[in-house]
Write a protein that holds these residues in place. Structure first.
Motif, PDB file in Angstrom:
ATOM      1  N   GLY C  74      34.716  38.332  35.019  1.00 43.59           N
ATOM      2  CA  GLY C  74      33.823  37.756  36.025  1.00 43.59           C
ATOM      3  C   GLY C  74      33.516  38.744  37.133  1.00 43.59           C
ATOM      4  N   LEU C  75      34.542  39.469  37.566  1.00 41.05           N
ATOM      5  CA  LEU C  75      34.321  40.478  38.612  1.00 41.05           C
ATOM      6  C   LEU C  75      33.459  41.615  38.075  1.00 41.05           C
ATOM      7  CD1 LEU C  75      37.708  40.972  40.481  1.00 41.05           C
ATOM      8  CD2 LEU C  75      35.910  39.301  40.833  1.00 41.05           C
ATOM      9  N   ALA C  76      33.784  42.079  36.870  1.00 38.61           N
ATOM     10  CA  ALA C  76      33.081  43.232  36.302  1.00 38.61           C
ATOM     11  C   ALA C  76      31.599  42.934  36.129  1.00 38.61           C
ATOM     12  CB  ALA C  76      33.702  43.631  34.975  1.00 38.61           C
ATOM     13  N   VAL C 129      36.768  30.473  32.038  1.00 37.15           N
ATOM     14  CA  VAL C 129      37.218  31.058  33.306  1.00 37.15           C
ATOM     15  C   VAL C 129      36.158  32.017  33.839  1.00 37.15           C
ATOM     16  CG1 VAL C 129      38.928  32.560  34.382  1.00 37.15           C
ATOM     17  CG2 VAL C 129      39.652  30.789  32.798  1.00 37.15           C
ATOM     18  N   PHE C 130      35.635  32.841  32.953  1.00 36.11           N
ATOM     19  CA  PHE C 130      34.578  33.782  33.325  1.00 36.11           C
ATOM     20  C   PHE C 130      33.401  33.041  33.968  1.00 36.11           C
ATOM     21  CE2 PHE C 130      30.432  35.320  31.872  1.00 36.11           C
ATOM     22  CZ  PHE C 130      30.369  36.521  32.547  1.00 36.11           C
ATOM     23  N   ALA C 131      32.950  31.972  33.296  1.00 30.61           N
ATOM     24  CA  ALA C 131      31.777  31.245  33.795  1.00 30.61           C
ATOM     25  C   ALA C 131      32.066  30.606  35.158  1.00 30.61           C
ATOM     26  CB  ALA C 131      31.349  30.174  32.791  1.00 30.61           C
ATOM     27  N   PHE C 132      33.311  30.162  35.361  1.00 31.77           N
ATOM     28  CA  PHE C 132      33.660  29.564  36.649  1.00 31.77           C
ATOM     29  C   PHE C 132      33.674  30.617  37.753  1.00 31.77           C
ATOM     30  CE2 PHE C 132      35.236  25.116  36.775  1.00 31.77           C
ATOM     31  CZ  PHE C 132      34.862  24.747  35.506  1.00 31.77           C
ATOM     32  N   VAL C 133      34.076  31.832  37.416  1.00 29.02           N
ATOM     33  CA  VAL C 133      34.247  32.880  38.427  1.00 29.02           C
ATOM     34  C   VAL C 133      32.935  33.571  38.773  1.00 29.02           C
ATOM     35  CG1 VAL C 133      35.226  35.165  38.813  1.00 29.02           C
ATOM     36  CG2 VAL C 133      36.638  33.350  37.884  1.00 29.02           C
ATOM     37  N   VAL C 134      32.136  33.840  37.740  1.00 27.54           N
ATOM     38  CA  VAL C 134      31.088  34.843  37.896  1.00 27.54           C
ATOM     39  C   VAL C 134      30.062  34.466  38.965  1.00 27.54           C
ATOM     40  CG1 VAL C 134      29.529  34.022  36.075  1.00 27.54           C
ATOM     41  CG2 VAL C 134      29.663  36.448  36.607  1.00 27.54           C
ATOM     42  N   PHE C 135      29.718  33.183  39.059  1.00 21.58           N
ATOM     43  CA  PHE C 135      28.619  32.858  39.971  1.00 21.58           C
ATOM     44  C   PHE C 135      29.013  32.978  41.436  1.00 21.58           C
ATOM     45  CE2 PHE C 135      27.257  30.822  36.029  1.00 21.58           C
ATOM     46  CZ  PHE C 135      26.047  31.472  35.893  1.00 21.58           C
ATOM     47  N   SER C 136      30.240  32.550  41.755  1.00 23.02           N
ATOM     48  CA  SER C 136      30.610  32.653  43.170  1.00 23.02           C
ATOM     49  C   SER C 136      30.709  34.116  43.598  1.00 23.02           C
ATOM     50  CB  SER C 136      31.918  31.910  43.444  1.00 23.02           C
ATOM     51  OG  SER C 136      32.960  32.516  42.738  1.00 23.02           O
ATOM     52  N   VAL C 137      31.207  34.958  42.695  1.00 22.53           N
ATOM     53  CA  VAL C 137      31.302  36.382  43.017  1.00 22.53           C
ATOM     54  C   VAL C 137      29.904  36.985  43.163  1.00 22.53           C
ATOM     55  CG1 VAL C 137      32.021  38.610  42.129  1.00 22.53           C
ATOM     56  CG2 VAL C 137      33.523  36.645  41.910  1.00 22.53           C
TER      57      VAL C 137
END
Ligand SMILES: Nc1ncnc2c1ncn2[C@@H]1O[C@H](COP(=O)(O)OP(=O)(O)OP(=O)(O)O)[C@@H](O)[C@H]1O
Ligand SMILES: [Mg+2]
Lengths: 270, 257, 256
Positions: C74-76, C129-137
């Motif tokens: 997600g960060l990457a 998990v990726f999908a949950f993280v990526v948008f806020s970042v």
């Protein structure tokens, strides 16, 4: 003399200078972004050989079916009711606790670490446990939504109360205002934009709460509809409630955002 | 030939006419001060000369060529300092050198004399928020001097300094100017400062921003410290004061000149 | 906060409050059925049992793996795209609608559907998990770049900064506090995503453990992994605050 490449944007005196044409341009780009997503999705679905990948058009058709059969309405109603009651209970209790925490230092000292800790916790984890304790009825859903909504509202309310300008409180004191009146005249109005922020942030959490609770109870509601359709591989139909939730979340969020911006703007105008 | 020549320069911001048909010439190695009431367009003039904003009308020539963008031989000392909040004082001073490809360590080495010159030894590692306004202003000053530009545009560079520091800085500036043959355009609100420092003072008026008078300062250099006792000084001072006091804004839209 | 408060008072209040809550809970639960209503004592003994048998760690490690992979992915993806979107306004305009739409969607609702498409394995969980993280970042990174002080952009221009140096000296430091806020929000969402995914995908992870014991009406044991998650949430939030103070000493917390 070296001609340094200039950034066209600032060379014309900042973004402000090119306002009018760029606003039209902005709208066009914005709309084309949404269109692009739909088109790419549709093309991908058409090219894909898997029956599990459905395109937007199939979802539209499935929506028609589910509306006609009355299923969508029935399930949406059940979710909406639990969501609304839970929202109400959660935000009122969050408001009360938030006001107390923000106004009374001793309450803050006592409760703040626990509230912050639970706010940082993935509360979805307690959903199965709560359902075991409270049963498969709407009560579970309502309690879950209330808990999910409580924390953002409480934390933002407390922050808002603490931001109440000191000189306004002194002003109230100088008029010998009674504590209750100070709350009505100064504390609550001044914290209001923060409270709305808390509500806005809690919409998404509340929806997650409802949906996951409905996955678990598997009796009724949009969550159950998603689960039951996807288990029978009816992908288009399972996406219909997702879209409904998406729109609900987006509308509520934008609405509260607008209220909040309006409040802040009026405040700045004063 | 004048090193800086502004011809008929005009600038509008919305319906505010910040500059109207302004003419200005600055010779190589000349020290020119710009004096004028708040909002008369001094900052705008410097930003145009620096190539940061294009004029709406007219042209600025530097070394005979029209200005189209920022040039490496010109540096602007900004009115409100504009330090990078995430860089320490020394790294802020080193900013210009770093942009020219110098390694961090070497740039820090190079800027040490400038930090000493502005009296900030001991504060090299402080972040801007840990410095007073006057100290921040001196960082901005050192940053501009560190890249040793030919043309130094200074927008009220001593505005945030106390009287003593101000005098020390004035002397330093004159010394550098003498030693390195820079051309300086110096915006100030202080009549005394303009007279002490400059070869020439231009007085501006507002709405539209324009030059209403150019005054040659006749004192030979180096100037004595008791310059203020000179009767000519008092005379010039009174004249400028009168000029600034009587500048009423003209009707907007009328081209001044 | 401004007055120095007596730490004895502070901790007395906090611990006192906790003790009262625990006591009330214990008494009520014992009256109603100790295991079913999970009295604190029962939870402690379940925790000891789960730790001793190694069961807790056995289920906890896969959760951490899923979290780490999904989060790093997600960060990457989120940070570079967010920064780019913040810098080029056409990109921003095009992507604003879809991104906001995805961000406000309760992603949990899509999990059963992802499960059908990607299967009941680790891939699904990592993806969730990726999908949950990526948008806020992504959203916060973009906001950080867009929030850069225009005066500093002009400063860079006046010194003839190149685009890479502009990123290095101005855009990235200016966006950093926002990116960190995005990461902090992202961690919270990552935990939610991981737990919900584990409720349904496969038979590993703390999410599964919670479901397993809940289905057996062993509430005390089900609450033990919940306690782990509380610790993880609190720990990571505190860690990020530290990181924030260390990485951006010049900034107080950015608000988005
Ligand atoms: N970016 C801008 N947008 C809109 N108006 C501007 C802008 N920059 C300057 N102005 C207007 O142009 C006029 C001249 O501004 P400028 O900053 O050049 O004045 P100044 O002489 O430097 O004043 P001061 O002594 O207060 O620094 C003012 O009326 C100001 O409001
Ligand atoms: Mg100015």
């Amino acid at each position: 003399m070296v001609g340094v490449a200039t950034d066209e944007r600032s060379a014309t005196g900042g973004r402000r200078a090119v306002r009018l044409p760029s606003r039209v341009e902005e709208r066009l780009w914005w709309a084309s972004g949404l269109v692009l997503v739909v088109v790419v999705w549709q093309v991908y679905a058409m090219l894909s050989t898997s029956s599990l990948i459905v395109g937007p058009w199939e979802v539209v058709e499935a929506t028609g079916d589910l509306i006609a059969s009355g299923e969508l309405w029935e399930y949406a109603q059940s979710s909406a009711l639990s969501f609304a009651i839970g929202m109400l209970i959660g935000s009122v209790s969050g408001l009360v606790i938030g006001l107390l925490v923000g106004r009374f230092r001793l309450v803050e000292i006592t409760l703040d670490p626990y509230i912050s800790a639970l706010y940082a916790t993935p509360l979805v984890a307690i959903i199965p446990v709560l359902i075991v304790l409270l049963g498969f009825g709407p009560l579970s859903k309502i309690v879950i939504v209330s808990i999910f909504v409580f924390f953002p509202v409480a934390i933002n309310t407390a922050a808002g109360v603490k931001e109440v300008p000191r000189d306004l409180l002194e002003l109230a004191d100088s008029f010998c205002s009674r504590e209750m009146l100070t709350w009505r005249d100064v504390v609550v109005p001044s914290a209001l934009p923060f409270i709305v922020t808390g509500l806005r942030l809690s919409v998404g959490r509340g929806l997650i709460g409802v949906v996951v609770a409905e996955f678990e109870t598997a009796v009724t509601g949009l969550g159950y509809l998603i689960l039951s359709k996807s288990r029978r591989f009816l992908m288009a139909e399972s996406l219909v409630p997702v879209v409904v939730l998406m729109i609900a979340g987006f509308v509520l969020y934008s609405l509260l955002k607008r209220v909040e911006d309006g409040m802040l703007e009026r405040r700045r105008g004063l | 030939m004048a090193q800086i020549r502004a011809e008929n320069v005009e600038k509008h911001f919305g319906h505010v006419q910040a500059l109207g048909r302004l003419h200005l010439e600055v010779e190589t190695n000349e020290f020119v001060s710009v004096l004028g009431p708040s909002g008369c367009g001094k900052t705008t003039l410097l930003r145009i000369v620096a190539g940061l904003v294009p004029p709406d009308g007219g042209t600025v020539y530097v070394d005979g060529e029209p200005v189209t963008g920022p040039r490496p031989n010109t540096t602007l000392v900004f009115q409100h300092f504009r330090l990078l909040p995430w860089r320490t004082a020394e790294d802020n001073v080193a900013y210009g050198l770093r942009l020219r490809g110098m390694a961090k360590r070497q740039a820090r080495e190079e800027v040490r004399p400038y930090i000493e010159m502005v009296g900030l030894e001991g504060f090299e590692k402080s972040y801007p928020y840990q410095l007073s306004g006057g100290m921040q202003q001196r960082v901005g000053l050192a940053r501009a001097l560190a890249i040793d530009p030919e043309i130094l545009l200074m927008d009220e560079p001593f505005g945030a300094l106390d009287a003593q520091t101000r005098e020390v800085m004035q002397e330093e500036l004159l010394r550098i100017w003498n030693a390195t043959h820079k051309t300086v355009v110096f915006v100030t609100h202080s009549i005394d400062e303009a007279l002490v420092l400059s070869d020439k003072v231009v007085v501006m008026a507002a709405r539209p921003g324009r030059i209403i008078e150019t005054i040659e300062v006749p004192f030979p250099r180096p100037r004595p410290t008791n310059l203020r006792a000179d009767p000519v000084f008092a005379q010039l001072r009174t004249r400028m004061w009168e000029l600034l006091r009587t500048t009423e804004p003209e009707e907007t839209g009328v081209a001044g000149g | 906060m401004d007055r120095a408060e007596d730490p004895r008072l502070v901790w007395g209040l906090r611990i006192g409050f906790a003790l009262v809550v625990l006591a009330v809970w214990q008494v009520t639960a014992v009256r109603l059925g100790e295991n079913f209503f999970a009295a604190p004592g029962a939870i402690v003994s379940s925790a000891v049992a789960l730790l001793r048998s190694g069961e807790l760690m056995h289920y906890f490690v896969p959760t951490l793996e899923v979290l780490a992979w999904g989060f790093l992915l997600g960060l990457a993806v989120g940070i570079p795209i967010g920064l780019a979107i913040g810098r080029w306004r056409r990109l921003y305009w095009v992507s604003e609608g879809p991104i906001n739409l995805f961000y406000t969607t309760p992603l949990a609702a899509v999990i059963p559907i992802i499960l059908v498409i990607l299967g009941f394995g680790t891939t699904t969980k990592v993806f969730v998990v990726f999908a949950f993280v990526v948008f806020s970042v992504l959203i916060n990174s973009a906001a950080g770049v867009r929030n850069v002080d225009g005066d500093l952009l002009e400063l860079a221009r006046s010194y003839g900064s190149s685009e890479p140096m502009l990123w290095r000296e101005i855009l990235i430091p200016s966006a950093l506090p926002f990116v960190l806020v995005g990461i902090r929000i992202g961690i919270g969402r990552a935990l939610i995503g991981a737990v919900v995914a584990e409720f349904y995908a496969g038979i590993s992870g703390v999410g599964y453990l919670i479901i397993y014991y809940s289905n057996r009406f062993d509430v005390a044991s089900a609450l033990v992994p919940v306690g782990m998650l509380i610790a993880l949430g609190v720990g990571s939030t505190a860690g990020l605050k530290r990181l924030q103070e260390w990485l951006t000493p010049w900034a107080s917390e950015a608000r988005v």
